[in-house]
Motif scaffolding. Structure first.
Motif, short mmCIF file in Angstrom:
data_model
loop_
_atom_site.label_atom_id
_atom_site.label_comp_id
_atom_site.label_asym_id
_atom_site.label_seq_id
_atom_site.Cartn_x
_atom_site.Cartn_y
_atom_site.Cartn_z
N THR A 50 11.36 7.84 9.99
CA THR A 50 10.29 6.77 9.79
C THR A 50 9.07 7.88 9.18
O THR A 50 9.22 9.09 9.76
N VAL A 51 8.10 7.25 8.69
CA VAL A 51 6.98 8.12 8.29
C VAL A 51 6.30 8.72 9.40
O VAL A 51 5.67 9.74 9.36
N LYS A 52 5.97 7.61 10.39
CA LYS A 52 5.16 8.00 11.62
C LYS A 52 5.99 8.48 12.73
O LYS A 52 7.37 7.88 12.80
N SER A 53 5.52 9.33 13.64
CA SER A 53 6.33 9.55 14.63
C SER A 53 6.21 8.63 15.82
O SER A 53 5.25 7.64 15.64
N LEU A 54 6.90 8.69 16.89
CA LEU A 54 6.86 7.73 17.95
C LEU A 54 5.52 7.56 18.61
O LEU A 54 4.60 6.49 18.96
N ASN A 55 5.09 8.67 19.01
CA ASN A 55 3.71 8.77 19.60
C ASN A 55 2.67 8.26 18.74
O ASN A 55 1.81 7.65 18.95
N GLU A 56 2.80 8.59 17.35
CA GLU A 56 1.54 7.83 16.61
C GLU A 56 1.70 6.55 16.55
O GLU A 56 0.59 5.82 16.68
N ASP A 57 2.87 5.80 16.39
CA ASP A 57 2.89 4.54 16.39
C ASP A 57 2.54 3.80 17.80
O ASP A 57 1.91 2.84 17.75
N LEU A 58 2.88 4.49 18.89
CA LEU A 58 2.44 3.96 20.17
C LEU A 58 0.82 4.05 20.28
O LEU A 58 0.34 3.20 20.70
N GLU A 59 0.15 5.22 19.69
CA GLU A 59 -1.08 5.18 19.74
C GLU A 59 -1.90 4.08 19.05
O GLU A 59 -2.91 3.63 19.48
N GLU A 60 -1.33 3.81 17.93
CA GLU A 60 -1.98 2.77 17.05
C GLU A 60 -1.55 1.64 17.73
O GLU A 60 -2.68 0.75 17.56
N ALA A 61 -0.51 1.18 18.13
CA ALA A 61 -0.49 -0.07 19.05
C ALA A 61 -1.45 -0.23 20.03
O ALA A 61 -1.78 -1.36 20.36
N ALA A 62 -1.51 1.05 20.86
CA ALA A 62 -2.60 0.84 21.81
C ALA A 62 -4.12 0.66 21.46
O ALA A 62 -4.51 -0.30 21.99
N LYS A 63 -4.38 1.13 20.34
CA LYS A 63 -5.76 0.86 19.78
C LYS A 63 -5.64 -0.69 19.40
O LYS A 63 -6.85 -1.30 19.89
N GLU A 64 -4.97 -1.13 18.69
CA GLU A 64 -4.77 -2.52 18.61
C GLU A 64 -4.87 -3.33 19.72
O GLU A 64 -5.70 -4.34 19.64
N PHE A 65 -4.14 -3.05 20.61
CA PHE A 65 -4.08 -3.83 21.74
C PHE A 65 -5.57 -3.99 22.53
O PHE A 65 -6.21 -4.95 23.05
N LYS A 66 -6.29 -2.53 22.64
CA LYS A 66 -7.62 -2.34 23.04
C LYS A 66 -8.69 -3.22 22.52
O LYS A 66 -9.39 -3.81 22.93
N GLU A 67 -8.56 -3.32 21.14
CA GLU A 67 -9.47 -3.96 20.30
C GLU A 67 -9.30 -5.48 20.48
O GLU A 67 -10.11 -6.21 20.87
N ARG A 68 -7.82 -6.00 20.51
CA ARG A 68 -7.71 -7.26 21.14
C ARG A 68 -8.39 -7.73 22.38
O ARG A 68 -9.00 -8.71 22.60
N GLN A 69 -8.01 -7.00 23.46
CA GLN A 69 -8.43 -7.21 24.65
C GLN A 69 -10.13 -7.24 24.67
O GLN A 69 -10.64 -7.81 25.36
#
Length: 144
Positions: A50-69
């Motif tokens: 994949t283009v992104k590493s697993l950590n980068e993907d997880l960090e991006e998902a965490a940011k999206e989750f926090k924004e939604r929250q």
């Protein structure tokens, strides 16, 4: 057949059973080959990194989750939640909790508000009761 081959009946039944099993196996293998031929050939899957590493993907998902929250929390702050407010002040709660003890799973405080009867709900319940009584009367009249 027993006299022609000069074998006991039990042995003949065993041989017959073995022959039937071999025939069934042969028919099953023919059927399996026919099904395999009709099936679609499997495609080989190429795995690419994949283009992104697993950590980068997880960090991006965490940011999206926090924004939604944060958005959800803002919506809750804007809503009027006074109807769900727990009544009673600290003194009342302390008194009730002291009386209840530690093993109690449910406590209650007397409310100043009285519940209002739903006039439409009471009227409809009264009508339904009358209809049931009329139905019962009709059944009894028919029986007589």
């Amino acid at each position: 057949l027993e006299k022609e081959i000069e074998l006991p009946v039990g042995q003949l039944m065993g041989l017959f059973n073995r022959i039937i099993r071999k025939v069934v196996q042969l028919l099953n293998s023919v059927q399996e080959k026919a099904v395999e031929e009709q099936m679609v050939a499997t495609k080989e899957v190429l795995m690419e990194p994949t283009v992104k590493s697993l950590n980068e993907d997880l960090e991006e998902a965490a940011k999206e989750f926090k924004e939604r929250q944060k958005k959800d929390i803002e919506k809750l702050k804007e809503m009027n939640l006074t109807e769900y407010m727990i009544r009673g002040d600290d003194e009342e709660w302390n008194e009730v909790l002291k009386k209840a003890g530690q093993n109690t799973t449910m406590v209650s405080i007397k409310s100043d508000k009285k519940r209002k009867l739903d006039t439409l709900g009471a009227e409809s319940a009264h009508r339904q009761k009358k209809m049931k009584n009329k139905d019962k009367e009709k059944k009894w009249k028919k029986r007589e």
